[in-house]
Design a protein around this motif. Structure first.
Motif, PDB file in Angstrom:
ATOM      1  N   ALA A  47       0.813  -1.222   0.000  1.00 28.47           N
ATOM      2  CA  ALA A  47       0.000   0.000   0.000  1.00 28.47           C
ATOM      3  C   ALA A  47       0.848   1.274   0.000  1.00 28.47           C
ATOM      4  CB  ALA A  47      -0.952  -0.006   1.193  1.00 28.47           C
ATOM      5  N   GLN A  48       2.102   1.171   0.422  1.00 23.28           N
ATOM      6  CA  GLN A  48       3.012   2.332   0.415  1.00 23.28           C
ATOM      7  C   GLN A  48       3.867   2.361  -0.851  1.00 23.28           C
ATOM      8  OE1 GLN A  48       2.803   0.249   3.321  1.00 23.28           O
ATOM      9  NE2 GLN A  48       1.219   1.669   3.995  1.00 23.28           N
ATOM     10  N   SER A  49       3.501   1.564  -1.851  1.00 21.82           N
ATOM     11  CA  SER A  49       4.208   1.460  -3.137  1.00 21.82           C
ATOM     12  C   SER A  49       5.615   0.882  -2.999  1.00 21.82           C
ATOM     13  CB  SER A  49       4.263   2.809  -3.860  1.00 21.82           C
ATOM     14  OG  SER A  49       2.969   3.232  -4.169  1.00 21.82           O
ATOM     15  N   LYS A  50       5.860   0.146  -1.920  1.00 19.64           N
ATOM     16  CA  LYS A  50       7.153  -0.500  -1.704  1.00 19.64           C
ATOM     17  C   LYS A  50       7.160  -1.858  -2.410  1.00 19.64           C
ATOM     18  CE  LYS A  50      10.261  -2.153   1.885  1.00 19.64           C
ATOM     19  NZ  LYS A  50      10.397  -2.482   3.299  1.00 19.64           N
ATOM     20  N   LEU A  51       8.197  -2.102  -3.199  1.00 19.81           N
ATOM     21  CA  LEU A  51       8.353  -3.353  -3.917  1.00 19.81           C
ATOM     22  C   LEU A  51       8.483  -4.508  -2.933  1.00 19.81           C
ATOM     23  CD1 LEU A  51       8.635  -4.315  -6.857  1.00 19.81           C
ATOM     24  CD2 LEU A  51      11.094  -4.023  -6.618  1.00 19.81           C
ATOM     25  N   MET A  52       7.773  -5.601  -3.210  1.00 18.41           N
ATOM     26  CA  MET A  52       7.788  -6.758  -2.320  1.00 18.41           C
ATOM     27  C   MET A  52       8.652  -7.860  -2.925  1.00 18.41           C
ATOM     28  SD  MET A  52       3.806  -6.723  -1.184  1.00 18.41           S
ATOM     29  CE  MET A  52       4.071  -7.800   0.231  1.00 18.41           C
ATOM     30  N   TYR A  53       9.164  -8.748  -2.078  1.00 20.97           N
ATOM     31  CA  TYR A  53      10.049  -9.825  -2.503  1.00 20.97           C
ATOM     32  C   TYR A  53       9.448 -11.177  -2.145  1.00 20.97           C
ATOM     33  CZ  TYR A  53      13.490  -6.347  -3.580  1.00 20.97           C
ATOM     34  OH  TYR A  53      14.139  -5.279  -4.153  1.00 20.97           O
ATOM     35  N   PHE A  54       9.762 -12.173  -2.988  1.00 21.73           N
ATOM     36  CA  PHE A  54       9.202 -13.506  -2.834  1.00 21.73           C
ATOM     37  C   PHE A  54      10.265 -14.557  -3.116  1.00 21.73           C
ATOM     38  CE2 PHE A  54       5.873 -10.608  -3.941  1.00 21.73           C
ATOM     39  CZ  PHE A  54       4.817 -10.983  -3.126  1.00 21.73           C
ATOM     40  N   THR A  55      10.096 -15.719  -2.502  1.00 20.92           N
ATOM     41  CA  THR A  55      10.920 -16.882  -2.834  1.00 20.92           C
ATOM     42  C   THR A  55       9.993 -17.940  -3.420  1.00 20.92           C
ATOM     43  OG1 THR A  55      10.697 -17.756  -0.590  1.00 20.92           O
ATOM     44  CG2 THR A  55      12.664 -16.445  -1.060  1.00 20.92           C
ATOM     45  N   GLU A  56      10.502 -18.705  -4.365  1.00 20.69           N
ATOM     46  CA  GLU A  56       9.696 -19.734  -5.034  1.00 20.69           C
ATOM     47  C   GLU A  56       9.982 -21.093  -4.412  1.00 20.69           C
ATOM     48  OE1 GLU A  56       8.637 -21.240  -9.568  1.00 20.69           O
ATOM     49  OE2 GLU A  56      10.351 -19.928  -9.252  1.00 20.69           O
ATOM     50  N   ASP A  57       8.909 -21.842  -4.123  1.00 21.27           N
ATOM     51  CA  ASP A  57       9.091 -23.184  -3.569  1.00 21.27           C
ATOM     52  C   ASP A  57       9.136 -24.223  -4.690  1.00 21.27           C
ATOM     53  OD1 ASP A  57       6.438 -23.861  -4.281  1.00 21.27           O
ATOM     54  OD2 ASP A  57       5.656 -23.480  -2.266  1.00 21.27           O
ATOM     55  N   VAL A  58       9.321 -25.494  -4.334  1.00 25.90           N
ATOM     56  CA  VAL A  58       9.469 -26.555  -5.333  1.00 25.90           C
ATOM     57  C   VAL A  58       8.196 -26.783  -6.141  1.00 25.90           C
ATOM     58  CG1 VAL A  58      11.330 -27.742  -4.090  1.00 25.90           C
ATOM     59  CG2 VAL A  58       8.947 -28.359  -3.632  1.00 25.90           C
ATOM     60  N   LYS A  59       7.050 -26.343  -5.644  1.00 26.93           N
ATOM     61  CA  LYS A  59       5.785 -26.482  -6.375  1.00 26.93           C
ATOM     62  C   LYS A  59       5.518 -25.289  -7.291  1.00 26.93           C
ATOM     63  CE  LYS A  59       3.548 -29.301  -2.865  1.00 26.93           C
ATOM     64  NZ  LYS A  59       2.397 -29.419  -1.958  1.00 26.93           N
ATOM     65  N   GLY A  60       6.397 -24.284  -7.265  1.00 28.90           N
ATOM     66  CA  GLY A  60       6.219 -23.108  -8.107  1.00 28.90           C
ATOM     67  C   GLY A  60       5.407 -21.998  -7.472  1.00 28.90           C
ATOM     68  N   ASN A  61       5.041 -22.149  -6.190  1.00 32.00           N
ATOM     69  CA  ASN A  61       4.341 -21.083  -5.469  1.00 32.00           C
ATOM     70  C   ASN A  61       5.357 -20.074  -4.954  1.00 32.00           C
ATOM     71  OD1 ASN A  61       1.754 -22.363  -5.679  1.00 32.00           O
ATOM     72  ND2 ASN A  61       2.383 -23.741  -4.033  1.00 32.00           N
ATOM     73  N   TYR A  62       4.917 -18.837  -4.816  1.00 32.40           N
ATOM     74  CA  TYR A  62       5.788 -17.773  -4.322  1.00 32.40           C
ATOM     75  C   TYR A  62       5.388 -17.379  -2.903  1.00 32.40           C
ATOM     76  CZ  TYR A  62       7.654 -17.185  -9.005  1.00 32.40           C
ATOM     77  OH  TYR A  62       8.269 -17.384 -10.212  1.00 32.40           O
ATOM     78  N   HIS A  63       6.364 -17.334  -2.004  1.00 40.17           N
ATOM     79  CA  HIS A  63       6.139 -16.981  -0.607  1.00 40.17           C
ATOM     80  C   HIS A  63       6.746 -15.606  -0.330  1.00 40.17           C
ATOM     81  CE1 HIS A  63       4.890 -21.067   0.648  1.00 40.17           C
ATOM     82  NE2 HIS A  63       5.613 -21.392  -0.409  1.00 40.17           N
ATOM     83  N   TYR A  64       5.946 -14.732   0.274  1.00 39.00           N
ATOM     84  CA  TYR A  64       6.434 -13.403   0.634  1.00 39.00           C
ATOM     85  C   TYR A  64       7.580 -13.528   1.633  1.00 39.00           C
ATOM     86  CZ  TYR A  64       6.777  -9.039   3.163  1.00 39.00           C
ATOM     87  OH  TYR A  64       7.266  -7.915   3.781  1.00 39.00           O
ATOM     88  N   THR A  65       8.597 -12.700   1.449  1.00 39.79           N
ATOM     89  CA  THR A  65       9.683 -12.593   2.414  1.00 39.79           C
ATOM     90  C   THR A  65       9.920 -11.115   2.712  1.00 39.79           C
ATOM     91  OG1 THR A  65      12.003 -13.049   2.917  1.00 39.79           O
ATOM     92  CG2 THR A  65      11.475 -12.706   0.604  1.00 39.79           C
ATOM     93  N   SER A  66      10.107 -10.793   3.969  1.00 41.11           N
ATOM     94  CA  SER A  66      10.371  -9.402   4.348  1.00 41.11           C
ATOM     95  C   SER A  66      11.839  -9.036   4.151  1.00 41.11           C
ATOM     96  CB  SER A  66       9.958  -9.157   5.799  1.00 41.11           C
ATOM     97  OG  SER A  66      10.679 -10.013   6.660  1.00 41.11           O
TER      98      SER A  66
END
Length: 90
Positions: free
Chosen positions: A28-47
């Motif tokens: 909501a503050q226009s800050k770019l978010m980061y993700f890691t991909e798991d073995v199933k191809g899903n993306y998990h948010y990481t701070s």
């Protein structure tokens, strides 16, 4: 949250999801978010953008929705930053 890009005029079916679309997710503050991909191809948010494999740009795969998991409660903006070859940005 699920994200996908369909062919123009196609029904919303997994068979018509395009691969190669690139997306950035911002909070909501226009800050770019980061993700890691798991073995199933899903993306998990990481701070922590320094986490191993952390990416800010998520790339779609043909016939698969992008699944984002572990998002904190809030509002988000999904921005397509590159379209698949032969297609335009939405």
């Amino acid at each position: 949250m699920a994200i996908s890009k369909y062919r123009t005029g196609a029904t919303h079916s997994l068979a018509y999801i395009l691969g190669g679309a690139k997306f950035n997710i911002k909070d909501a503050q226009s800050k770019l978010m980061y993700f890691t991909e798991d073995v199933k191809g899903n993306y998990h948010y990481t701070s922590n953008q320094g986490d191993r494999g952390a990416v800010s740009t998520i790339i779609s795969k043909a016939k698969e929705e992008i699944i984002l998991l572990d998002l904190p409660k809030g509002n988000y903006v999904c921005e397509e930053v590159a379209a698949p070859s032969g297609y335009l940005l939405n």
